[in-house]
Scaffold this active site. Structure first.
Site, short mmCIF file in Angstrom:
data_model
loop_
_atom_site.label_atom_id
_atom_site.label_comp_id
_atom_site.label_asym_id
_atom_site.label_seq_id
_atom_site.Cartn_x
_atom_site.Cartn_y
_atom_site.Cartn_z
N GLU A 195 66.17 -25.97 -59.25
CA GLU A 195 66.92 -24.75 -58.61
C GLU A 195 67.46 -24.92 -57.32
OE1 GLU A 195 62.94 -23.04 -58.09
OE2 GLU A 195 64.02 -24.32 -59.44
N CYS A 300 57.17 -39.03 -52.90
CA CYS A 300 55.62 -39.35 -53.21
C CYS A 300 55.12 -40.76 -52.61
CB CYS A 300 55.55 -39.24 -54.85
SG CYS A 300 56.59 -40.52 -55.56
#
Length: 446
Positions: A195, A300
């Protein structure tokens, strides 16, 4: 209820990138659709903390509609040859290339990367699209004649509806880890973007339509926890892919396993670098800075921990070079500069890690908190590259995923200690050793 997502120009700008106030609705059965809740939440610019759009907050009914559309499209879509589906994906691949700059500017606007990083986000995502176009050759089945009258055959059949739940840090690349492969192999897809960054995938939905994908094959629902849980729990969703934090990845994986669903759930990471005394200082220092400060550390694969094997002038020189190069990084969205972190919550978390390290006796070699007192391109979530030299491998910043432009440094007495520290960490993902000796590198690999 169906409406095309509305756009209107606004005078706001984000570090030179023109901002559009965009309403992001659900994309169901080839049409943008307002949520049944009638609710929206703001999309905030990391650069300014100002509103650049609004995104639908979906309920279970919206998820049901998206899955229903995907289920209805599945029989016809899966009956096509893989070659036919790949040909459509090749058109989509060309459209991504054609609109790369536009997509990158959306990524800059909603995510905060610099433009070079955003273009790389688009390019890396499109690499997976290109891979999917090769699946007719790569995903062929096999037949083995076991005996004179018996043959064994393996083939790849589509499952049905696949859900892809993706994070904020790579708005285009991470969805492409799942979507193109699932589609070419004959599945239909429902994506739940973060979102925080729905603008890029809204445009991607339009490109899927332009590429000729039938209505219902690609769908998208916006929202937060209710949308995610409804997707996972839906009886017609046959597989789920998730990328995000480890605690949530574990929840998603457990929930899917309890429902006997196929699941890939990717969580956090802690990437360790080991620098040996014979390393090439200039190259290693540049690589370390790009790795830990690129994308503001919100990836990551970012370097998290630098382990210096032993002490001496070479190690001191390396650390000095890393700090010097990182200190030259300027704030901004232009190539070579570093953007802000995604939001106030992430900003607060990163500052908390730095303050905890200071309170624990660590030495701050480069303090990104200085950016808080400097003029910035906007009133957003800015924090500069930070380097912390630790006295203990048990400090929180040494062990936990910070997800910001913070590098932890610790001196080990032996190569074995470096391996022990890395292997003791609950996270994994990548590792690197800096050395000019192939035998030394082989020792770490072995």
């Amino acid at each position: 209820m169906s409406t095309e997502a509305e756009e209107k120009k606004d005078d706001a700008s984000t570090s030179g990138i023109a901002a559009n106030i965009i309403t992001v609705d659900n994309y169901i059965n080839g049409t943008f659709v307002t949520p049944t809740t009638g609710s929206y939440m703001p999309i905030l610019s990391p650069f300014t903390s100002g509103t650049v759009g609004s995104v639908a907050v979906s309920a279970k009914a919206d998820v049901d509609a998206a899955v229903s559309a995907a289920s209805a499209a599945f029989p016809a879509w899966s009956s096509l040859t893989m070659k036919s589906r790949a040909a459509m994906m090749l058109k989509f691949h060309a459209l991504i290339r054609e609109h790369a700059q536009e997509l990158a500017e959306l990524i800059v606007l909603e995510n905060g990367k610099n433009l070079t990083e955003a273009l790389a986000d688009v390019a890396k995502g499109n690499e997976t699209v290109e891979y999917a176009c090769s699946l007719p050759q790569l995903a062929q089945g096999k037949t083995l004649r076991v005996s004179g009258a018996v043959s064994c055959c393996d083939r790849r059949d589509p499952l049905g509806v696949v859900a892809s739940i993706v994070p904020f840090n790579f708005p285009l690349m991470v969805p492409m880890w799942t979507v193109p492969i699932a589609l070419v192999t004959g599945n239909c897809v429902v994506v739940k973007p973060s979102e925080k960054v729905p603008l890029t995938m809204r445009r991607v939905a339009e490109l899927f339509k332009e590429a000729g994908f039938p209505d219902g094959v690609f769908n998208m629902v916006q929202g937060t926890r209710e949308a995610v849980e409804s997707l996972i729990d839906h009886k017609d969703v046959k597989a789920v892919t998730f990328v995000g934090s480890s605690p949530v990845a574990n929840i998603v994986a457990d929930r899917c396993r309890n429902l006997n669903k196929r699941v890939t759930a990717l969580g956090g990471a802690k990437n360790h670098l080991v620098a040996l005394p014979d390393c090439e200082v200039d190259g290693a220092s540049s690589d370390i800075v790009v790795s830990y400060a690129g994308c503001a550390g919100q990836r990551c694969m970012a370097a998290s921990v630098l382990l210096l094997a032993g002490e001496g002038p070479k190690q001191e020189e390396l650390l000095k070079k890393v700090a010097e190069k990182a200190a030259k990084i300027e704030p901004g969205c232009e190539p070579g500069k570093m953007g802000p972190v995604i939001d106030a919550a992430s900003h607060k978390k990163i500052l908390g890690y730095i303050e905890a390290a200071v309170n624990g006796g660590a030495e701050i070699l480069l303090d990104g908190r200085k950016w808080l007192d400097m003029p910035m391109p906007g009133d957003g979530c800015w924090i500069g590259p930070t380097i912390i030299k630790h006295n203990s491998p048990d400090d929180a910043t040494m062990k936990e995923e910070v997800f910001g432009p913070v590098l932890s440094v610790y001196t080990v007495s032996s190569w074995t200690e470096a391996i022990e520290i890395e292997n003791a960490n609950p996270f994994g993902n990548a590792a690197c050793v800096y050395t000019t000796n192939g035998g030394y590198a082989d020792w770490f690999i072995g």
